[in-house]
Design an enzyme around this catalytic site. Structure first.
Site, PDB file in Angstrom:
ATOM      1  NE  ARG A  22      12.890   1.808  52.086  1.00 44.60           N
ATOM      2  CZ  ARG A  22      11.811   1.993  51.354  1.00 44.60           C
ATOM      3  NH1 ARG A  22      10.929   1.036  51.219  1.00 44.60           N
ATOM      4  NH2 ARG A  22      11.624   3.123  50.727  1.00 44.60           N
ATOM      5  CD  GLU A  63      14.395   1.423  46.645  1.00 43.04           C
ATOM      6  OE1 GLU A  63      13.481   0.801  46.077  1.00 43.04           O
ATOM      7  OE2 GLU A  63      14.204   2.393  47.379  1.00 43.04           O
TER       8      GLU A  63
END
Ligand code: ADP
Length: 396
Positions: free
Chosen positions: A88, A382
């Site tokens: 991320r 996510e």
């Protein structure tokens, strides 16, 4: 064939990770290292529903990742099966409009972007470097929170300030939570059984951080977070929108420094600031029910801001097919969904009150059958979205 991908989310003092088999989208392991650099670092590693805990002081992200590797060696699954690592990376600035395979050049560009995300990019870079030296034989991919919003039109991303200054310092709206907005909006099209590029929709990502996006035919056209994740909706500890004149006023009248104002707006505002207490929405609900007037005001401000943004995005899109609630508050708090939809009922948001109150982890429709706007709850994921994006990059 199983295709396990390791997904890493490195914060300043924590590393969250999951191994996801992108073949059947199952989760093979998940874990969390907390308090990196503090005496009481801990790691929790969950496999097959069992959580194993390791307590060991680690000084930095490199040592934390070595601890993660040990957890995999002790409790499985085998890290040697992992085909790629997805990282991320919060801020892609104007350099990254899509996920990218990481090399030295990418790391250098990420470092250059650090001033735009001083809290997020440096730990992400530390995590990437540690992971690349620990797992050198597999591709590493950076997935950006900002990428989904690279399509915003200039009129949406431009701040009306001196154009030279804006250009020199890359001041513009970037948007965040993009991985979630993309994942959820794609799921909405699937649930409506319509092509993604034919659905006009609004997604409300309401977690600790909160943002909302306007998506026309699969293309993001506006979003509430801006140059930083501080703009927009009221959040757990963040103010969202304030008058930009507030900074000068507090500086003059309260003698506050820029750093103090930044901390005020990021950490001592939002629900926590308004109530003088917790940023957690469950605590807010309890206090509202007990008749606490500060909590009631905080709730009303939160809903007012959210409704204002939805109205604005309805106007920008010229009507929508669907609105979706996601993340901690959006998925779980039926009172928030009801408060929002009740105010918007005259604009075609007809909520099915009974469906709204059902608690579930599944994506679901909560509007009445004849509601002009479909109202949905779609749990975000996510990590899965990052694993899918990583797979796309390594398969390209
Ligand atoms: P983030 O990922 O931004 O840290 P989450 O998406 O996990 O945040 O959302 C956290 C928020 O969700 C907290 O304010 C929490 O109180 C709220 N939340 C979680 N479960 C519930 C629930 N059952 N009812 C109301 N709010 C909830």
């Amino acid at each position: 064939m199983p295709t396990p991908i390791l997904v890493l989310n490195c914060g300043s003092s924590s590393i969250k990770y999951q191994v996801i088999d992108v073949e059947d989208e199952s989760r093979l392991a998940s874990g969390l290292v907390q308090k990196i650099g503090l005496p009481d670092t801990s790691l929790e590693h969950t496999v097959d529903g069992t959580t194993n805990r390791m307590d060991q002081m680690v000084a930095d992200h490199k040592q934390a990742l070595e601890l993660v590797v040990r957890a995999f060696e002790m409790y499985g699954p085998a890290l040697s099966d992992v085909v790629a690592v997805g990282h991320r990376a919060v801020h892609g600035g104007q350099s990254f409009r899509a996920p990218v395979r990481i090399d030295d050049d990418v790391i250098e560009k990420l470092s250059e972007l650090s001033p735009l995300a001083p809290l997020h990019n440096p730990p992400a870079i530390a995590g990437i470097e540690a992971a690349m030296s620990t797992l050198p034989d597999v591709p590493h991919v950076a997935v950006f929170d900002t990428a989904f919003f690279a399509t915003l039109p200039a009129e949406a991303y431009t701040y009306a300030i001196d154009a030279e200054i804006a250009k020199k310092y890359a001041v513009r709206k970037y948007g965040f939570h993009g991985t979630s907005h993309k994942y959820v909006s794609e799921r909405v099209a699937e649930l409506l059984e319509r092509p993604y590029d034919e659905v006009d929709q609004i997604v409300c990502h309401l977690g600790n951080g909160a943002s909302i996006s306007a998506i026309r035919g699969g293309v993001a056209v506006d979003t509430s977070m801006g140059l930083t994740p501080l703009q927009g909706l009221v959040m757990g500890t963040r103010s969202g929108d304030v008058d930009p004149g507030l900074h000068a006023y507090l500086s003059r009248e309260a003698g506050m420094s820029v750093g103090e104002i930044d901390r005020l707006l990021n950490s001592r505002s939002g629900i926590a600031g308004l109530t003088g207490g917790s940023s957690d929405f469950r605590d807010l609900g309890t206090r509202v029910e007990a008749g606490d007037s500060a909590a009631k005001l905080a709730y009303d401000v939160y809903i007012h801001r959210l409704v204002s943004y939805i109205g604005s995005y309805l106007a920008i899109l010229g009507g929508i097919d669907a609105i979706t609630f996601t993340a901690g508050v959006g998925e779980n708090d039926d009172a928030v969904r009801e408060s929002v939809c009740d105010r918007l009922a005259p604009l075609g948001f007809l909520l099915d009150d009974e469906a709204n109150r059902i608690r579930s982890k599944e994506p679901r429709r909560i509007s009445q059958p004849d509601s002009p706007v479909q109202i949905l709850v779609v749990p975000t994921n996510e990590e899965l979205a990052m694993a899918r994006e990583t797979l796309k990059v390594i398969s390209a």
